[in-house]
Structures are given as C-alpha cells and as structure tokens.
Design a protein around this motif. Structure first.
Motif, PDB file in Angstrom:
ATOM      1  N   LYS A   1      23.453  43.406  40.685  1.00  0.00           N
ATOM      2  CA  LYS A   1      23.362  43.497  42.138  1.00  0.00           C
ATOM      3  C   LYS A   1      23.179  42.103  42.745  1.00  0.00           C
ATOM      4  N   PRO A   2      23.704  41.881  43.944  1.00  0.00           N
ATOM      5  CA  PRO A   2      24.551  42.790  44.734  1.00  0.00           C
ATOM      6  C   PRO A   2      25.966  42.822  44.171  1.00  0.00           C
ATOM      7  N   TYR A   3      26.509  44.015  44.021  1.00  0.00           N
ATOM      8  CA  TYR A   3      27.841  44.156  43.441  1.00  0.00           C
ATOM      9  C   TYR A   3      28.863  44.452  44.535  1.00  0.00           C
ATOM     10  N   ASP A   4      30.091  44.075  44.267  1.00  0.00           N
ATOM     11  CA  ASP A   4      31.193  44.374  45.181  1.00  0.00           C
ATOM     12  C   ASP A   4      31.599  45.839  44.987  1.00  0.00           C
ATOM     13  N   LEU A   5      31.684  46.581  46.073  1.00  0.00           N
ATOM     14  CA  LEU A   5      31.945  48.015  45.966  1.00  0.00           C
ATOM     15  C   LEU A   5      33.327  48.312  45.394  1.00  0.00           C
ATOM     16  N   ASP A   6      34.325  47.515  45.759  1.00  0.00           N
ATOM     17  CA  ASP A   6      35.664  47.736  45.215  1.00  0.00           C
ATOM     18  C   ASP A   6      35.703  47.454  43.718  1.00  0.00           C
ATOM     19  N   GLU A   7      35.029  46.386  43.296  1.00  0.00           N
ATOM     20  CA  GLU A   7      34.983  46.080  41.867  1.00  0.00           C
ATOM     21  C   GLU A   7      34.223  47.167  41.112  1.00  0.00           C
ATOM     22  N   MET A   8      33.131  47.645  41.689  1.00  0.00           N
ATOM     23  CA  MET A   8      32.378  48.714  41.048  1.00  0.00           C
ATOM     24  C   MET A   8      33.244  49.943  40.839  1.00  0.00           C
ATOM     25  N   ALA A   9      34.013  50.331  41.874  1.00  0.00           N
ATOM     26  CA  ALA A   9      34.890  51.499  41.760  1.00  0.00           C
ATOM     27  C   ALA A   9      35.949  51.281  40.682  1.00  0.00           C
ATOM     28  N   ALA A  10      36.468  50.050  40.584  1.00  0.00           N
ATOM     29  CA  ALA A  10      37.472  49.743  39.568  1.00  0.00           C
ATOM     30  C   ALA A  10      36.869  49.818  38.165  1.00  0.00           C
TER      31      ALA A  10
END
Length: 231
Positions: A101-110
């Motif tokens: 954290k903090p993580y990028d939401l798009d990268e997390m979804a990928a």
C-alpha cells in the motif's frame, strides 16, 4: 469472478470495492479475520484479497489457516509492510502475490486476473464446452457455433456459473451469490432478467427453468443447434 476482500480501512475498502465492481466482479468485503474465515467456510471464491493488519485473527494467521486447510483459493496480500523479508515470508507461507500500500487499483485488478488465470491453468479449466457453446473464463469470451457473442458482466457471470455446474440444477440463490456481493441491491427478478437476455442472445432452448428450484443448461440431446439470436 467472485472475490473475498479483507480490509479494515473503510476508505480504502470502499475505493477498492468500487474498482472491482466496475471491473465486473462480485465482491464480498469483510473487515476482520473472523469474518474472513467464516466467509471461506460458507462460500467458494475465485480469489482472496488479504490485508495483513486485520483485527481478530491477523491476515497472516488467516493465510496460515487457509493453507493448513489445503484451500486452493489464490490469495493476494495487500499490506503496508514493504520489507523484503515480509514479502518472502508471506510468499513462502502460501500467498500467490504481494502488493504494498498504497497500491494502484488498476494494477491490483490486473494482478488478481493473473493469479486466477494461473490457478485455473493449473486446473486445466480454461474453457467449458456444452454443445455449440464455448465459455472461456480467463478472457470472458463466449462463442456460440464458433461465433463470438457480446455479454454484459452479469450475463457472463450467470452463464459461467451455469456451464460450470451444467450437470445439476443451479438454485436461484446460488446464481445471485455468483452475480452480486454482500450489500449490493438485487432486484426481485434480477436473475430472470439476465436469463431472458441470455436466451435472446444465444438460444431460447439453452437454459431450462426448473420452477421453484433454479436453472440448468439443457441436455445436449435436446440442444439441436439454434443460431445466435434465434428466437
């Protein structure tokens, strides 16, 4: 996919849930370790997103419990701990991925898509076939007589659930759990509406309604090849 998301930070939890819902997933959000373990006892999930700093049993204790029970569900650790030793410890304990954290939401979804893809590849379940119907969960592709058919996220989730369990009747409540996370508004006829759309886009013969029980894909000997959009 149906995801179990464990995070006790309300603001981060809401933002992450919104991102995952917009990506077309069903999400169950829990805020402590007991809720996480309870959910895993009752439901099947495609992936767990796990904060290590949970109250109750910690995320680390939950991961240890999941792997001790030999649950094969992929686990992505989401934590503020960024030290190399922490990453190594969690991966060795059985985590499939680790994000700081903090993580990028798009990268997390990928990354979620990637760990689920690897998990399904290991099970050799990258495609389900039922007569002229082909469903490819990893790419969210549906083919009918070899032709691609465009489905909404909810339509795909419902069809995916039916084809995975095509040998039995799937209860309406089970389909609702596949389509919606906890707390999402579900219309009284939501499943029926999605079934209607699937019949219109694929074939009216494909899905059989078992009144008062649920739905099932029609037996192959009765599915005699209606074209896309046949009515």
């Amino acid at each position: 996919m149906r995801l179990l998301f464990a995070e006790d930070d309300v603001l981060l939890g809401r933002a992450t849930c919104v991102a995952l819902l917009q990506a077309g997933h069903a999400v169950d959000w829990v805020t402590n370790g007991n809720q996480l373990l309870g959910a895993l006892n009752k439901e099947e999930y495609d992936c767990v997103l796990l904060d290590l700093g949970l109250p109750g049993p910690s995320g680390e204790e939950c991961l240890r419990s999941v792997r001790a029970r030999h649950l094969r569900v992929p686990v992505v650790v989401l934590t503020a701990r960024g030290q190399k030793d922490d990453r190594i410890a969690m991966l060795d304990m059985g985590a499939d991925d680790y994000m700081v954290k903090p993580y990028d939401l798009d990268e997390m979804a990928a990354r979620v898509r990637a760990v689920v893809r690897r998990s399904r590849d290991a099970d050799q379940k990258t495609e389900y076939t039922h007569g002229p119907l082909q469903v490819r969960p990893l790419t969210r592709t549906v083919l009918w007589h070899g032709e691609p058919v465009a489905l909404t996220s909810k339509e795909f989730l419902l069809l995916d659930a039916l084809v995975r369990h095509r040998a039995r009747i799937v209860a309406r409540e089970e389909l609702e759990r596949a389509l919606y996370g906890w707390g999402e508004d579900i219309g009284s006829n939501a499943v029926e509406v999605h079934v209607h759309h699937l019949r219109r886009k694929l074939s009216p013969k494909l899905i059989v309604t078992m009144r008062g029980v649920g739905y099932q894909l029609v037996a192959l000997d009765r599915l005699n090849g209606a074209p896309v959009g046949y009515e």
